[in-house]
Design an enzyme around this catalytic site. Structure first.
Site, PDB file in Angstrom:
ATOM      1  N   ARG A  33      -1.874   9.405   9.350  1.00 38.25           N
ATOM      2  CA  ARG A  33      -1.631   7.276   9.150  1.00 38.25           C
ATOM      3  C   ARG A  33      -1.056   6.878   8.177  1.00 38.25           C
ATOM      4  O   ARG A  33      -1.705   7.588   6.970  1.00 38.25           O
ATOM      5  CB  ARG A  33      -3.294   7.224   9.803  1.00 38.25           C
ATOM      6  CG  ARG A  33      -3.168   5.829   9.512  1.00 38.25           C
ATOM      7  CD  ARG A  33      -4.585   5.129  10.246  1.00 38.25           C
ATOM      8  NE  ARG A  33      -6.009   5.596   8.702  1.00 38.25           N
ATOM      9  CZ  ARG A  33      -6.427   5.177   8.593  1.00 38.25           C
ATOM     10  NH1 ARG A  33      -5.500   3.652   8.613  1.00 38.25           N
ATOM     11  NH2 ARG A  33      -7.045   4.861   6.766  1.00 38.25           N
ATOM     12  N   ARG A  85      -1.164   9.436   1.791  1.00 35.24           N
ATOM     13  CA  ARG A  85      -2.757   9.798   1.170  1.00 35.24           C
ATOM     14  C   ARG A  85      -2.611  11.613   0.986  1.00 35.24           C
ATOM     15  O   ARG A  85      -4.011  12.158   0.772  1.00 35.24           O
ATOM     16  CB  ARG A  85      -3.954   9.535   2.035  1.00 35.24           C
ATOM     17  CG  ARG A  85      -3.665   7.934   2.231  1.00 35.24           C
ATOM     18  CD  ARG A  85      -5.552   7.108   3.283  1.00 35.24           C
ATOM     19  NE  ARG A  85      -4.827   6.523   3.131  1.00 35.24           N
ATOM     20  CZ  ARG A  85      -5.259   4.987   3.767  1.00 35.24           C
ATOM     21  NH1 ARG A  85      -5.797   5.184   5.156  1.00 35.24           N
ATOM     22  NH2 ARG A  85      -5.654   3.814   4.017  1.00 35.24           N
ATOM     23  N   GLU A 114       0.835  -1.258  -0.491  1.00 34.88           N
ATOM     24  CA  GLU A 114      -0.080   0.402  -0.137  1.00 34.88           C
ATOM     25  C   GLU A 114       0.663   1.049  -0.171  1.00 34.88           C
ATOM     26  O   GLU A 114       2.399   1.274   0.241  1.00 34.88           O
ATOM     27  CB  GLU A 114      -1.062   0.083   0.968  1.00 34.88           C
ATOM     28  CG  GLU A 114      -1.879  -1.192   1.366  1.00 34.88           C
ATOM     29  CD  GLU A 114      -3.192  -0.765   2.168  1.00 34.88           C
ATOM     30  OE1 GLU A 114      -3.424   0.270   2.822  1.00 34.88           O
ATOM     31  OE2 GLU A 114      -3.891  -1.591   1.933  1.00 34.88           O
ATOM     32  N   HIS A 152      -9.550  10.361   2.134  1.00 42.23           N
ATOM     33  CA  HIS A 152      -8.884   9.186   1.802  1.00 42.23           C
ATOM     34  C   HIS A 152      -9.109  10.045   0.218  1.00 42.23           C
ATOM     35  O   HIS A 152      -9.700  10.531   0.327  1.00 42.23           O
ATOM     36  CB  HIS A 152     -10.070   8.370   1.848  1.00 42.23           C
ATOM     37  CG  HIS A 152      -8.637   6.366   1.351  1.00 42.23           C
ATOM     38  ND1 HIS A 152      -8.892   6.575  -0.749  1.00 42.23           N
ATOM     39  CD2 HIS A 152      -8.511   5.816   1.868  1.00 42.23           C
ATOM     40  CE1 HIS A 152      -8.559   5.828  -0.324  1.00 42.23           C
ATOM     41  NE2 HIS A 152      -8.168   4.996   1.426  1.00 42.23           N
TER      42      HIS A 152
HETATM   43  C1  LIG Z   1     -14.478   2.366   4.235  1.00 42.80           C
HETATM   44  C2  LIG Z   1     -13.317   2.281   5.435  1.00 42.80           C
HETATM   45  C3  LIG Z   1     -11.933   1.299   5.217  1.00 42.80           C
HETATM   46  C4  LIG Z   1     -10.546   1.232   5.708  1.00 42.80           C
HETATM   47  N1  LIG Z   1      -9.777   0.358   5.718  1.00 42.80           N
HETATM   48  C5  LIG Z   1      -8.731   0.241   6.337  1.00 42.80           C
HETATM   49  C6  LIG Z   1      -7.900  -0.729   6.640  1.00 42.80           C
HETATM   50  O1  LIG Z   1      -8.007  -1.536   5.609  1.00 42.80           O
HETATM   51  N2  LIG Z   1      -7.133  -0.900   7.671  1.00 42.80           N
HETATM   52  C7  LIG Z   1      -6.663  -0.257   8.694  1.00 42.80           C
HETATM   53  O2  LIG Z   1      -6.106  -0.017   9.137  1.00 42.80           O
HETATM   54  N3  LIG Z   1      -8.171   0.599   8.985  1.00 42.80           N
HETATM   55  C8  LIG Z   1      -8.574   1.055   7.727  1.00 42.80           C
HETATM   56  N4  LIG Z   1     -10.187   1.505   8.495  1.00 42.80           N
HETATM   57  C9  LIG Z   1      -9.816   2.132   9.624  1.00 42.80           C
HETATM   58  C10 LIG Z   1     -10.142   1.636  10.387  1.00 42.80           C
HETATM   59  O3  LIG Z   1     -11.567   0.872  10.013  1.00 42.80           O
HETATM   60  C11 LIG Z   1     -10.770   1.923  11.679  1.00 42.80           C
HETATM   61  O4  LIG Z   1      -9.419   3.041  11.758  1.00 42.80           O
HETATM   62  C12 LIG Z   1     -10.623   1.190  12.715  1.00 42.80           C
HETATM   63  O5  LIG Z   1     -11.770  -0.304  12.586  1.00 42.80           O
HETATM   64  C13 LIG Z   1     -11.370   1.305  14.027  1.00 42.80           C
HETATM   65  O6  LIG Z   1     -11.647   0.935  14.921  1.00 42.80           O
HETATM   66  P1  LIG Z   1     -12.089   0.905  16.156  1.00 42.80           P
HETATM   67  O7  LIG Z   1     -12.889   0.210  17.374  1.00 42.80           O
HETATM   68  O8  LIG Z   1     -11.233   1.934  17.011  1.00 42.80           O
HETATM   69  O9  LIG Z   1     -13.938   1.476  16.167  1.00 42.80           O
HETATM   70  P2  LIG Z   1     -14.933   1.052  15.227  1.00 42.80           P
HETATM   71  O10 LIG Z   1     -14.329   0.228  14.831  1.00 42.80           O
HETATM   72  O11 LIG Z   1     -15.230   2.722  14.353  1.00 42.80           O
HETATM   73  O12 LIG Z   1     -16.066   0.798  16.459  1.00 42.80           O
HETATM   74  C14 LIG Z   1     -16.511   2.224  17.113  1.00 42.80           C
HETATM   75  C15 LIG Z   1     -17.412   0.746  17.847  1.00 42.80           C
HETATM   76  O13 LIG Z   1     -18.050   2.220  19.799  1.00 42.80           O
HETATM   77  C16 LIG Z   1     -19.440   2.017  18.445  1.00 42.80           C
HETATM   78  N5  LIG Z   1     -20.263   2.953  19.592  1.00 42.80           N
HETATM   79  C17 LIG Z   1     -20.217   4.781  18.556  1.00 42.80           C
HETATM   80  N6  LIG Z   1     -20.253   5.227  19.887  1.00 42.80           N
HETATM   81  C18 LIG Z   1     -21.052   4.741  20.366  1.00 42.80           C
HETATM   82  C19 LIG Z   1     -21.997   5.335  21.047  1.00 42.80           C
HETATM   83  N7  LIG Z   1     -21.796   6.553  22.084  1.00 42.80           N
HETATM   84  N8  LIG Z   1     -23.000   4.052  22.731  1.00 42.80           N
HETATM   85  C20 LIG Z   1     -21.998   3.236  22.264  1.00 42.80           C
HETATM   86  N9  LIG Z   1     -21.438   2.218  21.272  1.00 42.80           N
HETATM   87  C21 LIG Z   1     -20.783   3.423  20.491  1.00 42.80           C
HETATM   88  C22 LIG Z   1     -20.303   1.896  17.278  1.00 42.80           C
HETATM   89  O14 LIG Z   1     -21.328   0.982  17.351  1.00 42.80           O
HETATM   90  C23 LIG Z   1     -19.124   0.452  17.361  1.00 42.80           C
HETATM   91  O15 LIG Z   1     -19.111  -0.411  17.665  1.00 42.80           O
HETATM   92  C24 LIG Z   1     -10.973   2.037   7.517  1.00 42.80           C
HETATM   93  C25 LIG Z   1     -12.325   2.938   7.977  1.00 42.80           C
HETATM   94  C26 LIG Z   1     -13.142   2.661   6.735  1.00 42.80           C
HETATM   95  C27 LIG Z   1     -14.202   3.222   7.359  1.00 42.80           C
END
Ligand SMILES: Cc1cc2nc3c(=O)[nH]c(=O)nc-3n(C[C@H](O)[C@H](O)[C@H](O)COP(=O)(O)OP(=O)(O)OC[C@H]3O[C@@H](n4cnc5c(N)ncnc54)[C@H](O)[C@@H]3O)c2cc1C
Length: 517
Positions: A369, A274, A113, A228
């Protein structure tokens, strides 16, 4: 409804799930998640998860690439933790049965990447996040001490004598409740929905940042929003992400005349980081007055369709053939480098409150990032936070940060905005290219809206739309404040009035602690 547990985890993405899995060995865990678990950013991740496991790779090389992308602002100790501990946690996923793509030899296939100097991205076709969420979800559901409450949205933290003691929540059915816990982890993910155009799902409204800021915790690096570069730009179709892995496998950006243009702006061409690609596209659109496109047409069509089935389907739904057609693309808000300030073990400045994943800010990503480092961050720092949460509640000792102690906007009398008002303003004034005038106006406007929503919440505190709006306006205001303050261009933060990086004055993290109203 009142519940008690040793540990409260808010959010069920990669960070929350990895943490809950380990916490359940030590005590009862309540996990609040506001939506269908598949609606996390984790479930949407396509390209993969980076880890230095290849024969030509090393943690030192991974660290070098991460620091280069971060444009002089990565916290070196956090990067060191990420790249050294990353391989161990990724191997753990493999042992647990993660269905990553493999070479004929049986070794994990590693993708390339942008801004990675070697192939180091493990992937499960182009739906890596879904596979990791499935795997971690099944590990957590096998733990009897974890109680997952779906459709339960955390509203605010409860703070007793300066220590976080849990959170209040409301269910989709409107039932209000509270959880009392010895330690609380925010794992609420990103805030892409603060901007009009975003790759993030509807739930990515920055709740954790707003909730933590309201409780007086420190937030940091919020000016750094990654846009992005390649998001599907077809009228009426969803703003679907076209993963960087497409360019990693040879995809090219072309202008309306069919010319590849990236080398004209950046020596690394289509594989520049990016922020550089997004701004080059912006300039090419300004120069030609026409859209830009991604093309895979010069590659083997069978390979493109097999390697990228999900993206091929999304393009087909918009009437386009990924392997043959030129695909119209434009940038969209994707990832927030900043968040709730933590130490290397997820401790925030508020005792009893931890944060991990996209909601947190260890400084690991600096000003930008590196692709595929965020799933890794959620995994590594989710696991570390869970280990630290098993100790006594104490606050992080955070040094070397320029903190602004400000007051909350006063409750106002003007009418509340709509979510679109906030998102349009953020896109226009706090987007890819920023300048003092529009930023200043945005800060004023957003502060007035934060005050207006706070006043309205006093009367209609149960209204879910008002809660969403309060979080969007608060996070927008905090991002705009930080963007106005940083008078230089660095990483994802570009100021047209200060177009150069200025290490003398700005090689530092800036943070906000908003005094409770
Ligand atoms: C389209 C897309 C493609 C991506 N591709 C990549 C990739 O290939 N590689 C990579 O490393 N990263 C990628 N990313 C970034 C990566 O997916 C995220 O940064 C990472 O998954 C975040 O994980 P997290 O556990 O911090 O949060 P999340 O996975 O966003 O989880 C957050 C959780 O908190 C919950 N939540 C939020 N607010 C509340 C609240 N008030 N009360 C209760 N629950 C709540 C949500 O429902 C969810 O369950 C991508 C992101 C997107 C959007």
């Amino acid at each position: 409804m009142h519940l008690d547990a040793e540990f409260l985890v808010i959010g069920s993405g990669i960070a929350g799930l990895r943490a809950a899995f380990s916490l359940a060995e030590r005590g009862d865990v309540i996990m609040l998640t506001k939506a269908d678990p598949r609606e996390s950013n984790t479930g949407y991740a396509q390209g993969g998860i980076a880890a230095a496991i290849g024969p030509d790779d090393s943690p030192a090389l991974h660290a070098r690439d991460t620091m280069a992308a971060g444009d002089g602002l990565c916290a070196a100790e956090a990067v060191d933790v990420l790249v050294r501990e990353g391989p161990r946690y990724v191997r753990e996923l493999i042992e647990w049965g993660a269905a990553f793509d493999r070479e004929a030899s049986g070794q994990p296939a590693l993708g390339r990447e942008a801004a990675h100097s070697v192939r180091r991205v493990l992937h499960a076709k182009d739906a890596t996040g879904r596979e990791i969420a499935r795997l971690l979800g099944s590990r957590v559901s096998g733990r009897p001490r974890v109680r997952v409450m779906d459709d339960a949205m955390a509203v605010d933290l409860t703070v007793d004598s300066g220590t976080c003691s849990g959170a209040t929540f409301v269910t989709a059915a409107g039932v209000q409740g509270a959880v009392t816990a010895r330690q609380t982890l925010l794992a609420t993910g990103g805030a892409g929905q603060v901007f009009r155009d975003t790759t993030n799902p509807a739930g990515a409204t920055g709740d954790g940042i707003a909730i933590a800021a309201r409780a007086g915790a420190r937030v940091m690096d919020l000016e750094f929003v990654q846009f992005h570069p390649t998001v599907l730009n077809v009228e009426g179709a969803p703003r679907f992400l076209l993963s960087e892995a497409l360019r990693g496998e040879g995809g090219r950006l072309i202008n309306d005349a069919g010319e590849a243009f990236m080398e004209r702006y950046e020596p690394a061409g289509d594989l520049a980081s990016r922020d550089l690609v997004a701004r080059a596209m912006f300039r090419e659109v300004q120069r030609t007055g026409a859209p830009v496109y991604l093309t895979m047409a010069h590659l083997d069509a069978g390979f493109v369709r097999t390697r990228f089935p999900t993206i091929s389907r999304a393009c087909a739904n918009a009437g386009l053939d990924l392997a043959r057609d030129r695909i119209p693309v434009s940038p969209a808000a994707h990832y927030l480098m900043g968040g709730v300030t933590t130490d290397l073990d997820g401790r925030t400045s508020l005792p009893g409150l931890f944060a991990a994943g996209e909601v947190a800010c260890t400084g690991v990503h600096g000003a930008n990032r590196l692709a595929s480092n965020s799933l890794l961050e959620g995994l590594v720092f989710g696991a570390r936070a869970s280990a630290a949460m098993q100790g006594a509640p104490k606050a992080a000792r955070l040094a070397g940060i320029d903190v602004d102690d400000a007051a909350w906007p006063a409750r106002g009398t003007e009418s509340t905005p709509s979510a679109s008002d906030v998102r349009d303003l953020m896109w226009r004034a706090v987007g890819l290219v920023r300048a003092r005038g529009p930023l200043h106006e945005a800060v004023e406007r957003l502060a007035a809206w934060v005050g207006a929503v706070a006043a309205a919440r006093q009367t209609g505190a149960c209204d879910p739309e008002l809660r969403r709006l309060a979080n969007l306006a608060t996070v927008g205001w905090l991002i705009a404040r930080a963007a106005l303050r940083r008078e230089e261009s660095r990483g994802a933060h570009f100021r047209s009035d200060f177009p150069s990086r200025d290490d003398l004055h700005w090689k530092k993290h800036i943070a906000d602690r908003i005094r409770p109203a």
